[in-house]
Design an enzyme around this catalytic site. Sequence first.
Site: not given
Lengths: 147, 428
Positions: B141, B218, B221, B244, B384
Site C-alpha cells: 500500500h 503492515d 488487513q 478497519k 492505493c
Amino acid sequence: MKLENMYQEIILDHYKRPHGKGLIEDSDAQVHHVNPTCGDEITLQVKHVPGTDKFTIHYDNQGCSISQASASILFDQLDGKSFAEGEPAVEHMVAMMQRAEEPDEDLLGDGIALVGVAAYPARVKCALLSWMAWKDAVIQAQGKEGK
Amino acid sequence: MSDLDVAAIKADFPILSRTIRDGKKLVYLDSGATSQKPRQVLDAEREFYEKHNAAVHRGAHQLAEEATDAYETARKKIATFIGAKVNEIVFTKNATEAINLVSYAFLNATLKAQNKKPLPEGSEQFVLHPGDELLVTEMEHHANLIPWQELADKTGVKLRWIGLTDSGRLDLSNLDSLITNKTRIVSLTHQSNLLGTINDIDVITKAAKKVNALVLLDACQSVPHMKVDVGTLNVDFITWSGHKMLGPLGIGCLWSRNELLNAMPPFITGGSMIETVSMEGSTFASAPQRFEAGVPMAAQAIGLAAAVDYLSAIGMDKVAAHEHKLTQLALELLGKIPGVRIIGPLDSANRGSAISFVVDGLHPHDVGQVLDEQGIAVRVGHHCAWPVCKRYQVPATTRATFYIYNDESDVEALAAGIIKAQEFFGVK
C-alpha cells in the site's frame, strides 16, 4: 433510470468508437492528467494552426466509459478551435456538472448527454478530465508563444 | 467450529439497515477501505463524551482521572488483543502515521547524529549511512512505500523491493540478494489490500535477523481479520488502523518492544511527550508517551477497545474461518464468469478476503457504478497500490472485501451484479 441517464446511447457510442485518438510527434504542448481515485489518464496535445489562433487536438487515454466518451466529445467540439472559442464550452461543461447551468447544445454538442453525470458526484472528475487537460495544454501552448 | 451468526451480527450495525440508491438493500463490500461500526463501539465513544470526557494525563480533578484511567485501560486491552505489553502500544492517527513514525525515527536519528545532537541510547540502529538499503515489496500500500521512498531521497540510501510472481505472491527466489548486510529495515504487508495475499513472515524475519535488519509489518488487513500475536511473529514493528477493525476513524497503533521504542527519537513533538522543557532545549518522555504529542484522542481509544471486545467475543479464529469460506465462494463464483479475471492468488490458502478483478471490455469504474446502483458497495481504482496494478498490467481493478457482517448471499449478489454490469454495457 438515473444510471441510464448517465450512460446514454450517445455516450456509449463515443466510448466504443472514440473520435480523434492518436498522438503526434510535433505538438506545441502536451499535458498528462490523471484521476488518481479511479485510474483515468489522458495525454493530450494541441498544435497551433499557422496563421490562426486555433489549435488541433490529439490525445491518447485510458479509463472509464465516461472519461473516454468525454474526450471523444471534446475532440468533436473543440478540435480546430481557439482558446476564446473553446473556453466558454469548458466553463459551461463545469457549470453543467455542478447543475449551475442548463445544458447548451450549441456549446457542447453531444456533450449535453453528459448532464446525467451531475447526479453522480464521484464521476464528475471523469467527465471533466479531458476538458481540463485541453485548457491546460492550450494555455501552455500560448504561453510558449508569448501570447 | 460453529458458523458466525451473521444475522445477529448485522443487527448490531445500524448503518447496515439503510437502503441505497432506489431503496436497494446495502451490500457493503468495502471493509478493506473502512469497516462499519457496531452499536457497542458507538455507545462506548458516546458514553466517554457524556460521562468521562477530560484531557488525559493533564489535571488532577476527578474527570481527568477517569479519562486517563479509561484511556490507559483501553491501551492495555488493545495490547492484550495482539499478545503485547501495555507499554509497547503507541496510539497514532492511523497506520499511515505509524509507519511514518518509524521512517522518521530513521531520518531524525540520522540528521541528529550528523549534527552531533543528543539521541536516546540505542539509537545507532536508526542512524543511516551511505550504502545502506531499505527493503519493501512491490505489493505494498502507498502508506508502506512512499515514506520509504522519501526516506531514501532525503538520506541518499537505496530503496529496493521484493518482486511479485504472476500468481500474486512474493517472488522470494532472490531473497538473499535483497536482504544483505546493507539492509537496515524490511517493511512489508502481512495481507495485501489489493491481492489478498497473506505473506509468509517467518522466511522474511529469519533472513532479516541474520543481518540485523529491523522488520516492520503492515498489519492493516490482518489484525482485523485473523489472529495476530507478537509472540509468534518475531517482527520489530507492527502497524494497523482502528477504523478497519470496527473501531473509530482517527486512531491507529504502532506496536514495538519497549526498549526499541525508547531507542527512537520522537516524530511529532509538542505537549505530553516531554520530560523537561526550557527555552534552551528539551528532553523527552519515555515510550509510549514520547510518541503521543498533544491531547490524546481518548474517545477513539475507548471506541477501539470496545471494538476489541466485540471481536474477542466472536474470536479471531472464527472471524478468519468465516472470511475464508466467503473467499472460497467468491473465487469460485467469480472464476466461473466469462470475461472476469481475478488479480491475485486464485487458491484460497494463505489468502485473505480482498478479491480484485477486471472485466473484459469494462472499466472498473463502470463496473463499480452498476454494482452501486444495485446497492453493492465495492472499491474501484488503484486501491492505493498503483505499482501492483502496473505489475499486472491493468489500469485499475474493482475490489470486494468481506468481513463479519457479510454472508454467502452477499457473495452471490456480487457475482450476479457483475453479470448485470456486463449485460448493461453489452459485453456479455
